[in-house]
Motif scaffolding. Sequence first.
Motif, PDB file in Angstrom:
ATOM      1  N   PHE A   1       0.851  -1.197   0.000  1.00  0.00           N
ATOM      2  CA  PHE A   1       0.000   0.000   0.000  1.00  0.00           C
ATOM      3  C   PHE A   1       0.875   1.230   0.000  1.00  0.00           C
ATOM      4  CE2 PHE A   1      -3.433   2.708   1.565  1.00  0.00           C
ATOM      5  CZ  PHE A   1      -2.766   3.640   2.343  1.00  0.00           C
ATOM      6  N   ILE A   2       0.380   2.285  -0.687  1.00  0.00           N
ATOM      7  CA  ILE A   2       1.079   3.552  -0.628  1.00  0.00           C
ATOM      8  C   ILE A   2       0.077   4.694  -0.558  1.00  0.00           C
ATOM      9  CG2 ILE A   2       1.276   3.767  -3.165  1.00  0.00           C
ATOM     10  CD1 ILE A   2       4.075   5.014  -2.630  1.00  0.00           C
ATOM     11  N   ASP A   3       0.344   5.640   0.325  1.00  0.00           N
ATOM     12  CA  ASP A   3      -0.405   6.882   0.397  1.00  0.00           C
ATOM     13  C   ASP A   3       0.288   7.838  -0.573  1.00  0.00           C
ATOM     14  OD1 ASP A   3      -1.199   9.514   1.043  1.00  0.00           O
ATOM     15  OD2 ASP A   3      -1.683   8.925   3.096  1.00  0.00           O
ATOM     16  N   THR A   4      -0.393   8.195  -1.643  1.00  0.00           N
ATOM     17  CA  THR A   4       0.261   8.984  -2.696  1.00  0.00           C
ATOM     18  C   THR A   4       0.569  10.411  -2.267  1.00  0.00           C
ATOM     19  OG1 THR A   4      -1.832   9.655  -3.684  1.00  0.00           O
ATOM     20  CG2 THR A   4      -0.860   7.604  -4.483  1.00  0.00           C
ATOM     21  N   ARG A   5      -0.032  10.877  -1.165  1.00  0.00           N
ATOM     22  CA  ARG A   5       0.263  12.224  -0.697  1.00  0.00           C
ATOM     23  C   ARG A   5       1.556  12.264   0.103  1.00  0.00           C
ATOM     24  NH1 ARG A   5      -5.032  12.729   2.740  1.00  0.00           N
ATOM     25  NH2 ARG A   5      -4.060  10.763   3.347  1.00  0.00           N
ATOM     26  N   THR A   6       1.764  11.260   0.917  1.00  0.00           N
ATOM     27  CA  THR A   6       2.906  11.264   1.839  1.00  0.00           C
ATOM     28  C   THR A   6       4.014  10.294   1.448  1.00  0.00           C
ATOM     29  OG1 THR A   6       1.960   9.555   3.227  1.00  0.00           O
ATOM     30  CG2 THR A   6       1.316  11.829   3.715  1.00  0.00           C
ATOM     31  N   GLY A   7       3.676   9.320   0.609  1.00  0.00           N
ATOM     32  CA  GLY A   7       4.640   8.276   0.267  1.00  0.00           C
ATOM     33  C   GLY A   7       4.722   7.178   1.312  1.00  0.00           C
ATOM     34  N   PHE A   8       3.870   7.248   2.324  1.00  0.00           N
ATOM     35  CA  PHE A   8       3.902   6.239   3.380  1.00  0.00           C
ATOM     36  C   PHE A   8       3.460   4.899   2.820  1.00  0.00           C
ATOM     37  CE2 PHE A   8       4.640   5.728   7.778  1.00  0.00           C
ATOM     38  CZ  PHE A   8       3.865   4.655   8.189  1.00  0.00           C
ATOM     39  N   THR A   9       4.129   3.826   3.261  1.00  0.00           N
ATOM     40  CA  THR A   9       3.851   2.499   2.718  1.00  0.00           C
ATOM     41  C   THR A   9       3.583   1.477   3.812  1.00  0.00           C
ATOM     42  OG1 THR A   9       6.213   1.967   2.669  1.00  0.00           O
ATOM     43  CG2 THR A   9       5.270   2.913   0.662  1.00  0.00           C
ATOM     44  N   TYR A  10       2.821   0.466   3.440  1.00  0.00           N
ATOM     45  CA  TYR A  10       2.608  -0.704   4.289  1.00  0.00           C
ATOM     46  C   TYR A  10       2.827  -1.943   3.422  1.00  0.00           C
ATOM     47  CZ  TYR A  10       0.209   1.996   7.959  1.00  0.00           C
ATOM     48  OH  TYR A  10      -0.101   2.875   8.961  1.00  0.00           O
ATOM     49  N   TYR A  11       3.219  -3.033   4.081  1.00  0.00           N
ATOM     50  CA  TYR A  11       3.420  -4.292   3.375  1.00  0.00           C
ATOM     51  C   TYR A  11       2.849  -5.453   4.170  1.00  0.00           C
ATOM     52  CZ  TYR A  11       6.824  -1.692   0.619  1.00  0.00           C
ATOM     53  OH  TYR A  11       7.422  -0.775  -0.203  1.00  0.00           O
ATOM     54  N   ALA A  12       2.399  -6.473   3.463  1.00  0.00           N
ATOM     55  CA  ALA A  12       2.046  -7.729   4.105  1.00  0.00           C
ATOM     56  C   ALA A  12       3.320  -8.349   4.669  1.00  0.00           C
ATOM     57  CB  ALA A  12       1.394  -8.669   3.104  1.00  0.00           C
ATOM     58  N   ASP A  13       3.194  -9.032   5.788  1.00  0.00           N
ATOM     59  CA  ASP A  13       4.374  -9.643   6.418  1.00  0.00           C
ATOM     60  C   ASP A  13       5.096 -10.590   5.463  1.00  0.00           C
ATOM     61  OD1 ASP A  13       2.921  -9.931   9.757  1.00  0.00           O
ATOM     62  OD2 ASP A  13       3.938  -8.260   8.754  1.00  0.00           O
ATOM     63  N   SER A  14       4.325 -11.260   4.615  1.00  0.00           N
ATOM     64  CA  SER A  14       4.903 -12.275   3.731  1.00  0.00           C
ATOM     65  C   SER A  14       5.813 -11.688   2.651  1.00  0.00           C
ATOM     66  CB  SER A  14       3.778 -13.082   3.064  1.00  0.00           C
ATOM     67  OG  SER A  14       2.925 -12.216   2.340  1.00  0.00           O
TER      68      SER A  14
ATOM     69  N   LYS B   1       7.468  -8.402   3.137  1.00  0.00           N
ATOM     70  CA  LYS B   1       8.350  -7.365   3.680  1.00  0.00           C
ATOM     71  C   LYS B   1       9.808  -7.671   3.363  1.00  0.00           C
ATOM     72  CE  LYS B   1       5.593  -5.598   7.526  1.00  0.00           C
ATOM     73  NZ  LYS B   1       5.395  -5.595   8.999  1.00  0.00           N
ATOM     74  N   GLU B   2      10.526  -6.626   3.011  1.00  0.00           N
ATOM     75  CA  GLU B   2      11.955  -6.682   2.680  1.00  0.00           C
ATOM     76  C   GLU B   2      12.233  -7.416   1.372  1.00  0.00           C
ATOM     77  OE1 GLU B   2      14.302  -8.007   5.941  1.00  0.00           O
ATOM     78  OE2 GLU B   2      13.391  -6.632   7.366  1.00  0.00           O
ATOM     79  N   ARG B   3      11.183  -7.820   0.671  1.00  0.00           N
ATOM     80  CA  ARG B   3      11.354  -8.412  -0.663  1.00  0.00           C
ATOM     81  C   ARG B   3      10.670  -7.572  -1.730  1.00  0.00           C
ATOM     82  NH1 ARG B   3       9.301 -13.140  -2.061  1.00  0.00           N
ATOM     83  NH2 ARG B   3       7.544 -13.058  -0.597  1.00  0.00           N
ATOM     84  N   PHE B   4       9.532  -6.970  -1.392  1.00  0.00           N
ATOM     85  CA  PHE B   4       8.759  -6.173  -2.333  1.00  0.00           C
ATOM     86  C   PHE B   4       8.853  -4.704  -1.959  1.00  0.00           C
ATOM     87  CE2 PHE B   4       5.364  -9.541  -3.724  1.00  0.00           C
ATOM     88  CZ  PHE B   4       6.387 -10.428  -4.015  1.00  0.00           C
ATOM     89  N   THR B   5       8.811  -3.848  -2.965  1.00  0.00           N
ATOM     90  CA  THR B   5       8.839  -2.411  -2.733  1.00  0.00           C
ATOM     91  C   THR B   5       7.797  -1.732  -3.626  1.00  0.00           C
ATOM     92  OG1 THR B   5      11.222  -2.470  -2.262  1.00  0.00           O
ATOM     93  CG2 THR B   5      10.231  -0.311  -2.720  1.00  0.00           C
ATOM     94  N   ILE B   6       6.908  -0.972  -3.005  1.00  0.00           N
ATOM     95  CA  ILE B   6       5.918  -0.198  -3.762  1.00  0.00           C
ATOM     96  C   ILE B   6       6.429   1.230  -3.880  1.00  0.00           C
ATOM     97  CG2 ILE B   6       4.543   0.373  -1.709  1.00  0.00           C
ATOM     98  CD1 ILE B   6       2.035   0.152  -3.491  1.00  0.00           C
ATOM     99  N   SER B   7       6.249   1.812  -5.053  1.00  0.00           N
ATOM    100  CA  SER B   7       6.699   3.185  -5.266  1.00  0.00           C
ATOM    101  C   SER B   7       5.769   3.854  -6.263  1.00  0.00           C
ATOM    102  CB  SER B   7       8.143   3.217  -5.774  1.00  0.00           C
ATOM    103  OG  SER B   7       8.253   2.541  -7.009  1.00  0.00           O
ATOM    104  N   GLN B   8       5.924   5.171  -6.403  1.00  0.00           N
ATOM    105  CA  GLN B   8       5.028   5.910  -7.294  1.00  0.00           C
ATOM    106  C   GLN B   8       5.806   6.898  -8.136  1.00  0.00           C
ATOM    107  OE1 GLN B   8       2.333   8.391  -5.048  1.00  0.00           O
ATOM    108  NE2 GLN B   8       3.919   9.051  -3.626  1.00  0.00           N
ATOM    109  N   GLU B   9       5.234   7.229  -9.261  1.00  0.00           N
ATOM    110  CA  GLU B   9       5.762   8.268 -10.138  1.00  0.00           C
ATOM    111  C   GLU B   9       4.576   9.153 -10.467  1.00  0.00           C
ATOM    112  OE1 GLU B   9       7.956   6.729 -13.397  1.00  0.00           O
ATOM    113  OE2 GLU B   9       8.524   8.709 -14.151  1.00  0.00           O
ATOM    114  N   ASN B  10       4.400  10.188  -9.665  1.00  0.00           N
ATOM    115  CA  ASN B  10       3.188  10.999  -9.762  1.00  0.00           C
ATOM    116  C   ASN B  10       2.997  11.657 -11.120  1.00  0.00           C
ATOM    117  OD1 ASN B  10       2.405  10.370  -7.194  1.00  0.00           O
ATOM    118  ND2 ASN B  10       3.303  12.186  -6.262  1.00  0.00           N
ATOM    119  N   ALA B  11       4.076  12.084 -11.711  1.00  0.00           N
ATOM    120  CA  ALA B  11       3.970  12.784 -12.995  1.00  0.00           C
ATOM    121  C   ALA B  11       3.346  11.893 -14.062  1.00  0.00           C
ATOM    122  CB  ALA B  11       5.336  13.269 -13.434  1.00  0.00           C
TER     123      ALA B  11
END
Length: 125
Positions: A50-63, A65-75
């Motif tokens: 999960f990502i909050d597009t305003r703040t960049g804050f992220t959450y991950y499922a435990d399964s 974590k440390e393997r997957f990364t969510i990111s955004q490119e607002n433009a």
Amino acid sequence: QVQLVESGGGSVQAGGSLRLTCAASGYASSSVYMAWFRRAPGKEREGVAFIDTRTGFTYYADSVKERFTISQENAKDTVYLQMDSLKPEDTAMYYCAAGSVLRGYWYTSGNYAYWGQGTQVTVSS
């Protein structure tokens, strides 16, 4: 009217990497919260990241974590899911979701008004 389009799925061996892309358009592109879900055969859909597009804050499922990364490119109204050290249990259809109101946990499907069609990820051992 296309709102969310995923791409980047495929087949990979265990330990490999894939990057999923979610392109948003229309009303979906103004959503505040973006997430990736997955559904494996015979299992319920689960929230992955999960990502909050305003703040960049992220959450991950435990399964993942440390393997997957969510990111955004607002433009480009685009969200990515970088998946490293993939395991066979990561095999699933992956869906992008978007919403603007968050009630309860981020991984509750009802929080998201828009969903993509999904992209298949298959990890072989």
